[in-house]
Scaffold this active site. Structure first.
Site, mmCIF file in Angstrom:
data_model
loop_
_atom_site.group_PDB
_atom_site.id
_atom_site.type_symbol
_atom_site.label_atom_id
_atom_site.label_comp_id
_atom_site.label_asym_id
_atom_site.label_seq_id
_atom_site.Cartn_x
_atom_site.Cartn_y
_atom_site.Cartn_z
ATOM 1 N N HIS A 1 -52.819 6.338 -117.962
ATOM 2 C CA HIS A 1 -52.431 6.493 -116.592
ATOM 3 C C HIS A 1 -53.023 5.816 -115.539
ATOM 4 C CE1 HIS A 1 -50.451 10.429 -118.125
ATOM 5 N NE2 HIS A 1 -49.982 9.634 -118.746
ATOM 6 N N ASP B 1 -53.870 9.264 -121.654
ATOM 7 C CA ASP B 1 -53.965 9.527 -120.111
ATOM 8 C C ASP B 1 -54.984 8.785 -119.864
ATOM 9 O OD1 ASP B 1 -54.059 11.237 -117.929
ATOM 10 O OD2 ASP B 1 -53.401 13.065 -119.076
#
Length: 478
Positions: free
Chosen positions: A326, A292
């Protein structure tokens, strides 16, 4: 009538005095002067590494056994307790593999891993007591983080060893409810109505944190390393792998140093470092290879963030390498109490799996004010979507619409080189009522990008000595 007048006047004076006194007791806001990098240096100078007594407590002398089979929870606990009770020092983990449940740190303790030492954390939920913690920006009573310090001072985790959460598709990860992480249709997960959704509803209803009891049967994964309401904390040189959830989570803490740490963890919600409600946080010389966001600065979700009301501020990121993730450096989405004074410099970002370099994300349920973000000297190889994205309509769970309009202002990027810029140089979408204000690119070069920018409700975009695909850009008219 006169008596009632004087009583009312005195009551108002008391309320005014109490309000002023309460404001005065809050931590002072750092004022960014004309040179923000001088402000950054003052913050750096104010944060010192914790120091410890020259005493060593070797865990094997308290019953620990290497090999990765024997559960050493009590040995760690005894060594840490002896260390803190005798004025502090170093709790030493020798070379070898040591299985344990969660480790709870105490004042003046440096948990030090020798080169070759590896701590393997249990994946048995019965080993994890219920403590005051947080899940996705909402406080609750849940499984203990794997390494946990609660209201402690002068604590560190150091050394060249490995912290291994042992999370994978067979244990913690599948709880997220996604089949790519091992979840199977028909089995429970965090998205069930009595789990994450119920926690968020409790916060909206004002249920006290002590009554938000989850844990067994609710599938809310624990953070890996959490400093909760602590001062003078340091995490240095260790390698962290296979986290259940967020990896490094300072919450309500001040004077935090994360230095020389390597994070390799590609599970769901495996953010590398998430400062939340925290102040004076330095993240430097680290490598993030995550599932992430590499670094995500937060300040609470929705009603719970507004209840706590502590902005994250004075966050410094230096000399870090962002690989997969991300976003490189992100603010949000749990950002309801706001973020201010973020400084990012001398970082490298490069991966086909890195979506954005700098990202700010919120929505009208979150709200929050993000201001004074300063970024310089980035070497960016490849990003998939954009160099800078400011998304005020972030909608990961659906139905994220409310009455708390987020605000963003004063975002400055300079001396940035991007070899493969993806879809956009700048992608920004704000609200007409509160447009994004003051975004500046100076000496920025972006190559191989599809679009220079796509902006909506952004006032004050300045492009100075900025080149996109070889062409000098002009600032758009507002």
């Amino acid at each position: 009538m006169a008596r009632n007048y004087f009583l009312m006047r005195n009551m108002l004076y008391c309320i005014l005095f109490a309000t002023l006194f309460s404001c005065a007791m809050k931590q002072p806001k750092t004022v960014v002067n004309n040179d923000p990098w001088e402000t950054m240096q003052r913050i750096l100078d104010s944060v010192k590494e914790p120091s410890f007594s020259n005493k060593t407590y070797v865990i094997t002398e308290y019953g620990a056994q290497a090999g990765g089979v024997f559960n050493n929870t009590q040995a760690f606990k005894k060594a840490i307790q002896a260390c803190t009770e005798n004025g502090g020092g170093k709790v030493l983990v020798p070379s070898g593999k040591y299985l344990t449940g969660p480790i709870h740190l105490e004042n003046n303790v440096n948990l030090h891993l020798e080169d070759g030492a590896e701590i393997l954390f249990s994946t048995n939920t019965a080993d994890y007591p219920i403590v005051h913690t947080s899940f996705e920006g909402t406080e609750l009573m849940n499984y203990s983080p794997l390494i946990y310090a609660y209201k402690k001072t002068n604590v560190a985790v150091t050394g060249k060893g490995i912290l291994n959460g042992q999370a994978n598709n067979e244990n913690w990860w599948w709880w997220c409810g996604k089949d790519i992480y091992g979840w199977k249709k028909g089995t429970p997960n965090q998205g069930d109505p009595l789990n994450r959704l119920r926690l968020v509803a409790m916060a909206e209803e004002g249920v006290p944190v002590s009554e938000r009891v989850f844990g067994e049967g609710h599938y809310l994964r624990p953070n890996f390393i959490e400093f909760f309401d602590c001062k003078n904390m340091m995490l240095k040189d260790v390698k962290i792998v296979n986290a259940p959830f967020w990896v490094i989570h300072p919450i309500k803490s001040s004077n935090v140093i994360v230095d020389g740490v390597t994070v390799e963890s590609h599970g769901p919600n495996n953010d590398g470092c998430d400062p939340e409600y925290s102040r004076n946080v330095i993240i430097r010389n680290c490598t993030f290879n995550t599932g992430d966001d590499c670094i995500a600065i937060k300040s609470g979700r929705d009603a719970d963030g507004r209840r706590v009301g502590i902005p994250s501020e004075n966050i410094i990121v230096q000399n870090c390498k962002m690989v997969d993730g991300h976003g490189g450096v992100v603010m949000g989405s749990e950002i309801s109490a706001g973020v201010r004074n973020v400084f990012v410099e001398n970082c490298a970002m490069d991966s086909p799996n890195l979506d954005r370099a700098i990202r700010i994300k919120s929505n009208s349920k979150r709200g929050g004010l993000v201001e004074n973000i300063y970024v310089r000297n980035l070497d960016i190889g490849q990003v998939k979507e954009s160099v800078l994205i400011i998304d005020m309509f972030y909608n990961v769970y659906g139905g994220q619409v409310g009455t708390f309009i987020p605000q963003v202002r004063n975002i400055y990027l300079e001396n940035i080189k991007v070899k493969d810029g993806g879809m956009y140089g700048i992608l920004a979408k704000g609200y007409k009522e509160f447009p994004i204000k003051n975004v500046r690119f100076r000496n920025v070069t972006i190559d191989k990008v599809d679009n220079a920018y796509s902006i909506e409700n952004l006032v004050g975009l300045k492009l100075i000595d900025t080149y996109v695909n070889g062409s000098l850009m002009e600032s758009p008219s507002n």
